[in-house]
Design a protein around this motif. Structure first.
Motif, PDB file in Angstrom:
ATOM      1  N   ASN A 106       0.788  -1.233   0.000  1.00 60.40           N
ATOM      2  CA  ASN A 106       0.000   0.000   0.000  1.00 60.40           C
ATOM      3  C   ASN A 106       0.817   1.277   0.000  1.00 60.40           C
ATOM      4  O   ASN A 106       0.253   2.366  -0.092  1.00 60.40           O
ATOM      5  N   SER A 107       2.132   1.195   0.153  1.00 66.77           N
ATOM      6  CA  SER A 107       2.862   2.432   0.431  1.00 66.77           C
ATOM      7  C   SER A 107       3.456   3.095  -0.806  1.00 66.77           C
ATOM      8  O   SER A 107       4.082   4.136  -0.689  1.00 66.77           O
ATOM      9  N   ASN A 108       3.267   2.513  -1.980  1.00 70.74           N
ATOM     10  CA  ASN A 108       3.825   3.148  -3.178  1.00 70.74           C
ATOM     11  C   ASN A 108       2.734   3.751  -4.055  1.00 70.74           C
ATOM     12  O   ASN A 108       2.071   3.031  -4.799  1.00 70.74           O
ATOM     13  N   PRO A 109       2.560   5.071  -3.990  1.00 70.22           N
ATOM     14  CA  PRO A 109       1.533   5.698  -4.825  1.00 70.22           C
ATOM     15  C   PRO A 109       1.850   5.592  -6.313  1.00 70.22           C
ATOM     16  O   PRO A 109       0.966   5.804  -7.140  1.00 70.22           O
ATOM     17  N   ASN A 110       3.076   5.272  -6.662  1.00 64.80           N
ATOM     18  CA  ASN A 110       3.447   5.091  -8.067  1.00 64.80           C
ATOM     19  C   ASN A 110       3.658   3.618  -8.401  1.00 64.80           C
ATOM     20  O   ASN A 110       4.497   3.271  -9.239  1.00 64.80           O
ATOM     21  N   ALA A 111       2.880   2.771  -7.767  1.00 57.88           N
ATOM     22  CA  ALA A 111       3.054   1.335  -7.966  1.00 57.88           C
ATOM     23  C   ALA A 111       2.969   0.961  -9.444  1.00 57.88           C
ATOM     24  O   ALA A 111       3.679   0.073  -9.905  1.00 57.88           O
ATOM     25  N   GLY A 112       2.121   1.659 -10.189  1.00 59.69           N
ATOM     26  CA  GLY A 112       1.957   1.345 -11.604  1.00 59.69           C
ATOM     27  C   GLY A 112       3.255   1.519 -12.372  1.00 59.69           C
ATOM     28  O   GLY A 112       3.575   0.751 -13.282  1.00 59.69           O
ATOM     29  N   LEU A 113       4.015   2.522 -11.979  1.00 55.03           N
ATOM     30  CA  LEU A 113       5.294   2.789 -12.628  1.00 55.03           C
ATOM     31  C   LEU A 113       6.299   1.685 -12.278  1.00 55.03           C
ATOM     32  O   LEU A 113       7.013   1.176 -13.145  1.00 55.03           O
ATOM     33  N   HIS A 130      11.053   7.993  -8.199  1.00 51.57           N
ATOM     34  CA  HIS A 130       9.596   8.078  -8.301  1.00 51.57           C
ATOM     35  C   HIS A 130       8.953   6.714  -8.430  1.00 51.57           C
ATOM     36  O   HIS A 130       7.813   6.525  -8.047  1.00 51.57           O
ATOM     37  N   GLY A 133       7.869   5.670  -5.194  1.00 55.58           N
ATOM     38  CA  GLY A 133       6.892   6.466  -4.466  1.00 55.58           C
ATOM     39  C   GLY A 133       6.982   7.968  -4.606  1.00 55.58           C
ATOM     40  O   GLY A 133       6.022   8.676  -4.343  1.00 55.58           O
ATOM     41  N   GLY A 134       8.144   8.508  -4.961  1.00 57.39           N
ATOM     42  CA  GLY A 134       8.252   9.967  -5.019  1.00 57.39           C
ATOM     43  C   GLY A 134       8.166  10.605  -3.642  1.00 57.39           C
ATOM     44  O   GLY A 134       7.614  11.695  -3.489  1.00 57.39           O
ATOM     45  N   TYR A 135       8.715   9.920  -2.646  1.00 62.45           N
ATOM     46  CA  TYR A 135       8.745  10.484  -1.292  1.00 62.45           C
ATOM     47  C   TYR A 135      10.038  11.268  -1.092  1.00 62.45           C
ATOM     48  O   TYR A 135      11.129  10.745  -1.370  1.00 62.45           O
TER      49      TYR A 135
ATOM     50  N   GLN B 202      -4.348   1.305 -16.955  1.00 63.83           N
ATOM     51  CA  GLN B 202      -3.509   1.690 -15.825  1.00 63.83           C
ATOM     52  C   GLN B 202      -4.334   2.466 -14.797  1.00 63.83           C
ATOM     53  O   GLN B 202      -4.233   2.267 -13.594  1.00 63.83           O
ATOM     54  N   ASP B 206      -4.902   1.533 -10.998  1.00 63.51           N
ATOM     55  CA  ASP B 206      -4.537   2.453  -9.922  1.00 63.51           C
ATOM     56  C   ASP B 206      -5.741   2.751  -9.027  1.00 63.51           C
ATOM     57  O   ASP B 206      -5.611   2.879  -7.809  1.00 63.51           O
ATOM     58  N   ARG B 209      -6.050  -0.060  -6.702  1.00 71.70           N
ATOM     59  CA  ARG B 209      -5.012  -0.006  -5.669  1.00 71.70           C
ATOM     60  C   ARG B 209      -5.411   0.987  -4.583  1.00 71.70           C
ATOM     61  O   ARG B 209      -5.209   0.746  -3.400  1.00 71.70           O
ATOM     62  N   SER B 223       2.070  10.927  -1.749  1.00 64.95           N
ATOM     63  CA  SER B 223       3.467  11.349  -1.646  1.00 64.95           C
ATOM     64  C   SER B 223       3.594  12.701  -2.329  1.00 64.95           C
ATOM     65  O   SER B 223       2.816  13.030  -3.217  1.00 64.95           O
ATOM     66  N   ALA B 237      10.176  15.090  -5.821  1.00 66.57           N
ATOM     67  CA  ALA B 237       9.827  14.581  -4.499  1.00 66.57           C
ATOM     68  C   ALA B 237      10.324  15.573  -3.453  1.00 66.57           C
ATOM     69  O   ALA B 237      11.416  15.445  -2.905  1.00 66.57           O
TER      70      ALA B 237
END
Ligand SMILES: NC(=O)c1ccc[n+]([C@@H]2O[C@H](COP(=O)([O-])OP(=O)(O)OC[C@H]3O[C@@H](n4cnc5c(N)ncnc54)[C@H](O)[C@@H]3O)[C@@H](O)[C@H]2O)c1
Ligand SMILES: [Zn+2]
Ligand SMILES: [Zn+2]
Lengths: 389, 241
Positions: A106-113, A130, A133-135, B202, B206, B209, B223, B237
């Motif tokens: 759950n912690s990667n908002p850029n999981a699709g990437l 990124h 996650g881009g954190y 996608q 998403d 998700r 993020s 970031a």
């Protein structure tokens, strides 16, 4: 606030950026008191990790004082002193339930990437591209810490920052490498890479009962630090590593091998080195796997090869035949730091290990660019840099 | 790396590294564009050529993970996605059943209101224009399935089904979504792009998700360097003011 930002390949800059804010209920904001530069930062610095963006704040090893908590954080309060693990993990998904925090779902908002590069997405991580996650990272005066109710560990006694800072990453990473080796009495463990991660793998392997730990590198000053952690050392520019290891083990080969080098391995053989650097530079392969190849070819039949050095993409000339025909077990992973925090803090407190032995440079945050350069170029006998904002 | 001992290979690799640096952004564009381009158009020579010219091996391997087209562009568009949620099936079903809550995780949907078995949807695509339509529930089996379909004169007539089933071994609930878009006169790709962006599948993945995040942790995880849902327009970031 001031933060160390990635400005392109081989270029970091300390810049003025906005202060972090709470974005999620489980967040906290931490005032960073100590942060470090990791070998993983070097892969970002050298431009080998895709999806970095100019201006990204770096840093995933940090600790500090909680200055703000989100409404869903009950275990931490303003003023608490915490060490923050580098993988960001929710603590509630199936992976977290199994203790596999670095692959939190759950912690990667850029999981699709990340999926496009890796098939599935691992966890998000601080200051780590990124696709993870881009954190923003922790080489800054302040950092937002998501899932502050899950990750950070409170430091309540008088231990100095330098004794506990490395709980954030490299101590548990080296430890996990040793743990993957499933060490039995009499085992000889070989560790490629005498960087801080390899040095902690050496220390961990001994604490887990290894008979002998051999550490391989070409920098004498780093090998000396590994020696202080108990290792027998080999300089791969002086000896043929495989021959030396077979000799040490009377032909058996090490019972387990740890790759603590990763994707930018250097190689003593100029022809092969040029071959892989060229392929990496033209993106025909993304990672240079000498240490890993050598580990696989040297490990005893039925042994374990543990990969904690960072790989990002694709390898060439990987000796899969050796893995298959000789019943090797390949284990790998970004460290599931959260699961090691308590036991390793206890070991630090009880004096089993004092992780500060890896530190050679202490610099103000402003001098992060110099720190990166010293650490990458192994100048001034640089082994580990701690930055103070 | 400096401080290494092979001047000749060092020179060669420095030159190549420079070349790579210049190619980097282009490579990334090709690679990111490739899966969707392949899905929409089949593997055209242009994409194949660009990939070959820029390091075929690695990027072909990466692309092997991409999916095949679900339907020809002019016959409507089918989108599928699935996710496993670590929550009991009845809870997962109940959350979805309150359609007003869908915008929490469906980023392009601004609002859904319900009344008398009819739902009213307002969405805003990447182009920024609001699109509205009504939908009716056509199937509703408790803890198992919910299906809906747009009514009247929706700009993009669409229907959807979500199925819930028990994951094996106590792993929670498997959620499978199937969406279909049937714009009049074909050109589904274009119409759907206006709603869901360039990478509709996608987008649906998403969304699911985010649904999982909402179910498992109570909110959508954010993020600083991400501005959902537009994956490609990332910002650095670092905190924003
Ligand atoms: N798995 C994890 O969670 C985790 C955590 C932290 C770091 N890492 C990774 O671990 C690796 C080591 O990290 P570090 O901080 O110690 O980095 P470092 O750069 O300080 O150390 C790497 C060492 O490997 C040596 N080396 C290079 N080529 C070699 C070869 N062919 N044989 C033997 N040694 C060789 C270098 O001389 C250097 O001393 C990096 O790849 C880093 O990204 C992984
Ligand atoms: Zn690290
Ligand atoms: Zn999780």
């Amino acid at each position: 606030m001031k933060a160390n930002c990635w400005m392109g390949r081989g270029n970091v800059e300390v810049r003025e950026v906005p202060d972090p804010r709470i974005l999620n209920g489980h967040d906290a904001v931490v005032r960073v008191t100590s942060t470090a530069i990791c070998g993983s930062d070097l892969h970002l610095y050298d431009g080998f990790i895709p999806t970095m963006k100019k201006g990204d704040i770096l840093g995933h090893e940090f600790m500090g004082e909680v200055v703000e908590v989100g409404p869903s954080v009950r275990n931490l309060h303003v003023g608490d002193r915490v060490v923050v693990p580098f993988p960001i993990a929710c603590g509630r998904c199936a992976a977290c339930g199994l203790g596999l925090y670095s692959v939190c779902e759950n912690s990667n908002p850029n999981a699709g990437l990340a999926e496009k590069f890796l098939g599935h997405s691992p966890a998000g991580a601080f200051g780590h591209s990124h696709m993870l996650g881009g954190y923003p990272g922790g080489q800054a005066e302040y950092a937002r810490v998501p899932f502050a109710d899950v990750g950070p560990i409170k430091i309540e006694d008088g231990l100095a920052d330098e004794q506990v800072l490395f709980l954030s990453d490299i101590l548990p990473a080296g430890w996990m490498g040793a743990e993957m080796c499933d060490i039995k009495p009499g085992d000889v463990i070989a560790v490629w890479g005498a960087g801080p991660v390899g040095q902690f793998a050496v220390a961990g392997a001994y604490l887990m009962g290894a008979e002998q730990v051999v550490c391989i590198d070409r920098f004498a000053y780093r090998l000396r630090i590994a020696e202080r952690a108990g290792a027998t050392t080999l300089d791969y520019e002086e000896v043929d590593v495989r021959d030396a290891l077979l000799d040490l083990t009377a032909g058996r080969g090490p019972d387990a091998c740890i790759d603590a080098v990763g994707m930018e391995a250097h190689y003593a053989n100029p022809a092969l080195y040029a071959y892989d650097r060229t392929k990496q530079a033209t993106r025909l392969e993304t990672d240079r796997p000498y240490a890993l190849r050598e580990a696989v070819m040297t490990c005893r039949n039925g042994g374990i090869v543990a990969v904690i050095g960072l790989y990002a993409g694709f390898l060439d000339k990987f000796p899969m035949g050796a893995v298959m025909n000789r019943s090797l077990t390949l284990k790998a992973g970004q460290c599931h730091v959260q699961r090691y925090l308590k036991p390793l803090l206890t070991r630090i407190r009880e004096g089993d290990i004092d992780p500060s032995f890896v530190i050679t440079h202490r610099l103000p945050l402003d001098e992060a660019p110099r720190g990166y350069q010293l650490f990458r170029d192994k100048q001034d006998e640089c082994n580990k840099v701690v930055l103070t904002p | 790396m400096t401080g290494e001992h092979q001047p000749a290979s060092e020179r060669l690799s420095r030159a190549l590294s420079g070349a790579m640096e210049r190619m980097g952004p282009a490579l990334e564009r090709v690679r990111l564009a490739a899966p969707s381009a392949v899905r929409r158009f089949g593997p055209p020579a242009a994409v194949a050529g660009a990939v070959a010219a820029t390091g075929a091996g690695v990027y072909a391997a990466a692309r092997a993970c991409g999916r095949r087209p679900e339907a020809a562009p002019d016959e409507g568009l089918d989108l599928h996605a699935a996710v496993t949620v670590r929550r009991p099936r009845d809870q997962v079903y109940r959350f979805w059943h309150r359609f007003e809550r869908l915008p929490t995780f469906m980023t392009h949907v601004e609002s859904v209101t319900t009344g008398d078995g009819v739902t009213h949807w307002t969405a805003r695509g990447p182009a920024g224009r609001a699109v509205e339509w009504d939908a009716e529930i056509v199937e509703d089996l408790r803890d198992e399935v919910i299906s809906w379909r747009s009514t009247g004169t929706a700009l993009v007539p669409n229907s959807g089904t979500v199925r819930f089933c028990e994951a094996p071994g106590g792993r929670g609930t498997e959620v499978r979504v199937h969406l279909r878009y049937d714009p009049p006169g074909g050109r589904a790709g274009l119409a759907v792009a206006r709603l869901l962006g360039e990478h509709p599948e996608q987008q649906v993945r998403d969304d699911l998700r985010r649904f999982k995040q909402v179910m498992e942790i109570g909110e959508v995880v954010r993020s600083e360097g991400t501005r959902a849902p537009r994956l490609l327009r990332r910002r650095p970031a670092r905190p924003v003011r």
